[in-house]
Design a protein around this motif. Structure first.
Motif, PDB file in Angstrom:
ATOM      1  N   UNK A 119       0.860  -1.187   0.000  1.00 24.03           N
ATOM      2  CA  UNK A 119       0.000   0.000   0.000  1.00 24.03           C
ATOM      3  C   UNK A 119       0.895   1.235   0.000  1.00 24.03           C
ATOM      4  N   UNK A 120       0.374   2.376  -0.403  1.00 28.12           N
ATOM      5  CA  UNK A 120       1.186   3.600  -0.368  1.00 28.12           C
ATOM      6  C   UNK A 120       1.728   3.907   1.039  1.00 28.12           C
ATOM      7  N   UNK A 121       0.938   3.592   2.080  1.00 22.70           N
ATOM      8  CA  UNK A 121       1.378   3.853   3.450  1.00 22.70           C
ATOM      9  C   UNK A 121       2.588   2.979   3.819  1.00 22.70           C
ATOM     10  N   UNK A 122       2.501   1.676   3.481  1.00 19.57           N
ATOM     11  CA  UNK A 122       3.612   0.758   3.765  1.00 19.57           C
ATOM     12  C   UNK A 122       4.846   1.121   2.948  1.00 19.57           C
ATOM     13  N   UNK A 123       4.619   1.516   1.699  1.00 18.34           N
ATOM     14  CA  UNK A 123       5.734   1.922   0.843  1.00 18.34           C
ATOM     15  C   UNK A 123       6.457   3.120   1.467  1.00 18.34           C
ATOM     16  N   UNK A 124       5.678   4.063   2.029  1.00 15.21           N
ATOM     17  CA  UNK A 124       6.274   5.237   2.687  1.00 15.21           C
ATOM     18  C   UNK A 124       7.049   4.821   3.938  1.00 15.21           C
ATOM     19  N   UNK A 125       6.538   3.841   4.712  1.00 10.73           N
ATOM     20  CA  UNK A 125       7.249   3.353   5.893  1.00 10.73           C
ATOM     21  C   UNK A 125       8.588   2.730   5.493  1.00 10.73           C
ATOM     22  N   UNK A 126       8.559   1.951   4.407  1.00 10.45           N
ATOM     23  CA  UNK A 126       9.799   1.340   3.927  1.00 10.45           C
ATOM     24  C   UNK A 126      10.783   2.401   3.434  1.00 10.45           C
ATOM     25  N   UNK A 127      10.279   3.457   2.835  1.00  9.49           N
ATOM     26  CA  UNK A 127      11.158   4.539   2.374  1.00  9.49           C
ATOM     27  C   UNK A 127      11.862   5.200   3.555  1.00  9.49           C
ATOM     28  N   UNK A 128      11.140   5.392   4.665  1.00  8.71           N
ATOM     29  CA  UNK A 128      11.727   5.988   5.869  1.00  8.71           C
ATOM     30  C   UNK A 128      12.807   5.053   6.431  1.00  8.71           C
ATOM     31  N   UNK A 129      12.498   3.750   6.473  1.00  9.00           N
ATOM     32  CA  UNK A 129      13.468   2.765   6.965  1.00  9.00           C
ATOM     33  C   UNK A 129      14.731   2.765   6.099  1.00  9.00           C
ATOM     34  N   UNK A 130      14.544   2.790   4.791  1.00  8.56           N
ATOM     35  CA  UNK A 130      15.682   2.777   3.871  1.00  8.56           C
ATOM     36  C   UNK A 130      16.531   4.053   4.014  1.00  8.56           C
ATOM     37  N   UNK A 131      15.883   5.184   4.282  1.00 12.91           N
ATOM     38  CA  UNK A 131      16.642   6.412   4.514  1.00 12.91           C
ATOM     39  C   UNK A 131      17.452   6.299   5.804  1.00 12.91           C
ATOM     40  N   UNK A 132      16.865   5.680   6.823  1.00 12.44           N
ATOM     41  CA  UNK A 132      17.596   5.473   8.083  1.00 12.44           C
ATOM     42  C   UNK A 132      18.822   4.584   7.843  1.00 12.44           C
ATOM     43  N   UNK A 133      18.687   3.607   6.962  1.00 14.42           N
ATOM     44  CA  UNK A 133      19.838   2.766   6.612  1.00 14.42           C
ATOM     45  C   UNK A 133      20.931   3.604   5.955  1.00 14.42           C
ATOM     46  N   UNK A 134      20.527   4.485   5.044  1.00 16.85           N
ATOM     47  CA  UNK A 134      21.525   5.328   4.378  1.00 16.85           C
ATOM     48  C   UNK A 134      22.220   6.260   5.367  1.00 16.85           C
ATOM     49  N   UNK A 135      21.504   6.637   6.428  1.00 16.91           N
ATOM     50  CA  UNK A 135      22.042   7.580   7.404  1.00 16.91           C
ATOM     51  C   UNK A 135      22.939   6.941   8.465  1.00 16.91           C
ATOM     52  N   UNK A 136      23.090   5.610   8.485  1.00 19.84           N
ATOM     53  CA  UNK A 136      23.919   4.999   9.531  1.00 19.84           C
ATOM     54  C   UNK A 136      25.360   5.491   9.461  1.00 19.84           C
ATOM     55  N   UNK A 137      25.822   5.853   8.287  1.00 20.12           N
ATOM     56  CA  UNK A 137      27.213   6.303   8.168  1.00 20.12           C
ATOM     57  C   UNK A 137      27.427   7.707   8.733  1.00 20.12           C
ATOM     58  N   UNK A 138      26.350   8.365   9.149  1.00 19.90           N
ATOM     59  CA  UNK A 138      26.502   9.667   9.795  1.00 19.90           C
ATOM     60  C   UNK A 138      26.695   9.519  11.307  1.00 19.90           C
ATOM     61  N   UNK A 139      26.546   8.307  11.815  1.00 18.62           N
ATOM     62  CA  UNK A 139      26.789   8.073  13.238  1.00 18.62           C
ATOM     63  C   UNK A 139      28.295   8.152  13.506  1.00 18.62           C
ATOM     64  N   UNK A 140      28.655   8.406  14.748  1.00 15.56           N
ATOM     65  CA  UNK A 140      30.054   8.692  15.070  1.00 15.56           C
ATOM     66  C   UNK A 140      30.955   7.474  15.169  1.00 15.56           C
ATOM     67  N   UNK A 141      30.437   6.349  15.694  1.00 16.30           N
ATOM     68  CA  UNK A 141      31.303   5.211  15.989  1.00 16.30           C
ATOM     69  C   UNK A 141      30.796   3.973  15.241  1.00 16.30           C
ATOM     70  N   UNK A 142      31.610   3.388  14.373  1.00 14.28           N
ATOM     71  CA  UNK A 142      31.161   2.223  13.622  1.00 14.28           C
ATOM     72  C   UNK A 142      30.938   0.991  14.497  1.00 14.28           C
ATOM     73  N   UNK A 143      31.460   1.015  15.710  1.00 15.59           N
ATOM     74  CA  UNK A 143      31.303  -0.124  16.618  1.00 15.59           C
ATOM     75  C   UNK A 143      30.062   0.002  17.501  1.00 15.59           C
TER      76      UNK A 143
END
Length: 152
Positions: A119-143
């Motif tokens: 559904x469009x709502x679920x697709x939007x939830x997945x888009x938010x999750x995928x953006x959070x995945x892309x943003x993990x490299x902005x965290x300070x410590x890889x460990x």
């Protein structure tokens, strides 16, 4: 179970498994020298087969496994192989984090395709999750990465 082949208590070879063609060994716990001798694995002077126990470091840290230190315990008739570990650099840790992130992005690509059954709502939830995945490299410590939970 793995077995260490010994000659005069020196390790000759670590065997991943015993040949099943020699006997029904579908679930061996450990076999005595006599049993191994019956299967032509032992019986030559100075040769023995001991169960091989591998120990790896218990850690949540990123590390690179290096050498294995094998210790023969003639009294207990076992060989213990302890893997040593060395810490990896932050650069290597970030490479691992990016590889994990990229694998998850690839596994969820289907959620953003035009013909996805979501559904469009679920697709939007997945888009938010995928953006959070892309943003993990902005965290300070890889460990100490905080991963977002996937969409339910």
């Amino acid at each position: 179970m793995q077995y260490a082949e010994l000659h005069n208590l020196k390790i000759v070879r670590i065997h991943a498994e015993l040949p099943t063609a020699w006997k029904n060994l579908s679930y061996p716990n450990s076999l005595s020298d006599l049993e191994l001798s019956d299967m032509a694995w032992s019986g030559n002077e100075g040769y023995a087969f001991y169960p091989y126990i591998e120990v790896t470091p218990d850690s949540n840290e990123f590390y690179r496994l290096s050498a294995v230190v094998n210790v023969v315990d003639a009294e207990a008739k076992t060989v213990t192989g302890t893997r040593t570990a060395e810490p990896i650099s932050d650069e290597d840790a970030w490479a691992i984090v990016r590889a994990m992130r990229n694998a998850e992005l690839t596994a969820t690509d289907w959620t953003q395709l035009p013909d996805s059954p979501l559904t469009p709502e679920k697709k939007a939830e997945w888009a938010v999750y995928r953006q959070a995945l892309r943003d993990v490299t902005t965290q300070e410590n890889p460990r100490e990465i905080v991963w977002s939970d996937p969409v339910a």
